[in-house]
Design a protein around this motif. Structure first.
Motif, PDB file in Angstrom:
ATOM      1  N   LEU A  50      36.797 -79.772  -0.508  1.00  0.00           N
ATOM      2  CA  LEU A  50      36.487 -79.124  -1.774  1.00  0.00           C
ATOM      3  C   LEU A  50      36.884 -80.031  -2.931  1.00  0.00           C
ATOM      4  O   LEU A  50      38.011 -80.527  -2.977  1.00  0.00           O
ATOM      5  N   TRP A  51      35.956 -80.246  -3.865  1.00  0.00           N
ATOM      6  CA  TRP A  51      36.267 -81.074  -5.023  1.00  0.00           C
ATOM      7  C   TRP A  51      36.924 -80.216  -6.091  1.00  0.00           C
ATOM      8  O   TRP A  51      36.490 -79.099  -6.380  1.00  0.00           O
ATOM      9  N   ILE A 100      29.490 -84.231  -3.022  1.00  0.00           N
ATOM     10  CA  ILE A 100      29.509 -84.134  -1.558  1.00  0.00           C
ATOM     11  C   ILE A 100      30.816 -84.730  -1.066  1.00  0.00           C
ATOM     12  O   ILE A 100      31.169 -85.853  -1.419  1.00  0.00           O
ATOM     13  N   GLY A 101      31.527 -83.954  -0.247  1.00  0.00           N
ATOM     14  CA  GLY A 101      32.805 -84.391   0.327  1.00  0.00           C
ATOM     15  C   GLY A 101      32.719 -84.457   1.841  1.00  0.00           C
ATOM     16  O   GLY A 101      33.476 -83.807   2.553  1.00  0.00           O
ATOM     17  N   TRP A 102      31.769 -85.230   2.348  1.00  0.00           N
ATOM     18  CA  TRP A 102      31.492 -85.348   3.793  1.00  0.00           C
ATOM     19  C   TRP A 102      32.711 -85.932   4.500  1.00  0.00           C
ATOM     20  O   TRP A 102      33.290 -86.916   4.026  1.00  0.00           O
ATOM     21  N   PRO A 103      33.107 -85.348   5.639  1.00  0.00           N
ATOM     22  CA  PRO A 103      34.306 -85.836   6.341  1.00  0.00           C
ATOM     23  C   PRO A 103      34.194 -87.305   6.751  1.00  0.00           C
ATOM     24  O   PRO A 103      33.194 -87.717   7.337  1.00  0.00           O
ATOM     25  N   SER A 133      30.305 -78.807 -11.911  1.00  0.00           N
ATOM     26  CA  SER A 133      30.052 -79.335 -10.562  1.00  0.00           C
ATOM     27  C   SER A 133      29.652 -78.248  -9.565  1.00  0.00           C
ATOM     28  O   SER A 133      30.229 -77.161  -9.549  1.00  0.00           O
ATOM     29  N   TRP A 134      28.688 -78.607  -8.729  1.00  0.00           N
ATOM     30  CA  TRP A 134      28.246 -77.780  -7.599  1.00  0.00           C
ATOM     31  C   TRP A 134      28.385 -78.610  -6.331  1.00  0.00           C
ATOM     32  O   TRP A 134      28.186 -79.821  -6.358  1.00  0.00           O
ATOM     33  N   MET A 135      28.723 -77.956  -5.232  1.00  0.00           N
ATOM     34  CA  MET A 135      28.751 -78.623  -3.923  1.00  0.00           C
ATOM     35  C   MET A 135      27.766 -77.924  -2.996  1.00  0.00           C
ATOM     36  O   MET A 135      27.783 -76.694  -2.898  1.00  0.00           O
ATOM     37  N   PRO A 136      26.908 -78.697  -2.311  1.00  0.00           N
ATOM     38  CA  PRO A 136      25.977 -78.072  -1.376  1.00  0.00           C
ATOM     39  C   PRO A 136      26.701 -77.566  -0.127  1.00  0.00           C
ATOM     40  O   PRO A 136      27.726 -78.116   0.271  1.00  0.00           O
ATOM     41  N   HIS A 138      29.464 -73.239  -6.849  1.00  0.00           N
ATOM     42  CA  HIS A 138      29.904 -73.712  -8.170  1.00  0.00           C
ATOM     43  C   HIS A 138      31.418 -73.924  -8.101  1.00  0.00           C
ATOM     44  O   HIS A 138      32.181 -72.967  -8.127  1.00  0.00           O
ATOM     45  N   VAL A 139      31.868 -75.182  -7.990  1.00  0.00           N
ATOM     46  CA  VAL A 139      33.290 -75.471  -7.760  1.00  0.00           C
ATOM     47  C   VAL A 139      34.065 -75.747  -9.046  1.00  0.00           C
ATOM     48  O   VAL A 139      35.293 -75.667  -9.056  1.00  0.00           O
TER      49      VAL A 139
END
Length: 169
Positions: free
Chosen positions: A9-10, A74-77, A157-160, A152-153
């Protein structure tokens, strides 16, 4: 069905920014991309070419808040955090909010840009290798990814919400 990508999560880095852009901000409810067939999500490949004929509420205004631009994050592992700025108001004199289908296209293009430019973290945790994109044994490919919606973080900002079309254990 398949495994949802467990993103990091950003959040804004400073306490002041977190208070202003998250805690005291008016964040929107998540947006889900629902199909007329009752299924949740859009294949990334379909969204990239604007194939939204089954998307419910495709031409309704997307409830994205009152800003003119936002970041898709995007916070891909196992990878360096990615962000891309997009317009969330149209080009008309009224500067209307963009539609759900336009937002889905922005999210799809952002995921595609991430996949093209993704940068692995230096010495990532070996448990994250199963999330490798386009490399290694049984890698994740563009056509494995579904866009379920977006969260909506923070105020800008939005994260898919991303899901694979297969399971990763």
């Amino acid at each position: 069905g398949g495994t949802v990508v467990p993103q990091t999560l950003w959040l804004p880095h400073s306490v002041t920014d977190r208070r202003q852009h998250v805690l005291e901000a008016e964040l929107q409810m998540p947006i889900f991309f629902e199909g007329s067939n009752g299924r949740l999500g859009l294949p990334l490949d379909d969204a990239l070419v604007g194939r939204f004929h089954n998307l419910l509420r495709a031409q309704q205004f997307a409830p994205l808040g009152n800003k003119t631009t936002t970041h898709i994050r995007i916070g891909w592992p196992g990878y360096v955090e990615f962000r891309r700025q997009v317009q969330i108001r149209d080009e008309t004199g009224q500067r209307n909010p963009i539609t759900i289908s336009r937002f889905a296209l922005h999210v799809a293009r952002s995921v595609d840009a991430f996949l093209r430019a993704c940068e692995p973290l230096p010495a990532p945790d070996p448990r994250l290798y199963r999330w490798r994109i386009e490399q290694g044994q049984d890698p994740i490919r563009r056509n494995d990814i579904m866009i379920i919606g977006a969260v909506h973080v923070s105020a800008g900002s939005w994260m898919p919400i991303l899901q694979l079309n297969r399971y990763i254990l």
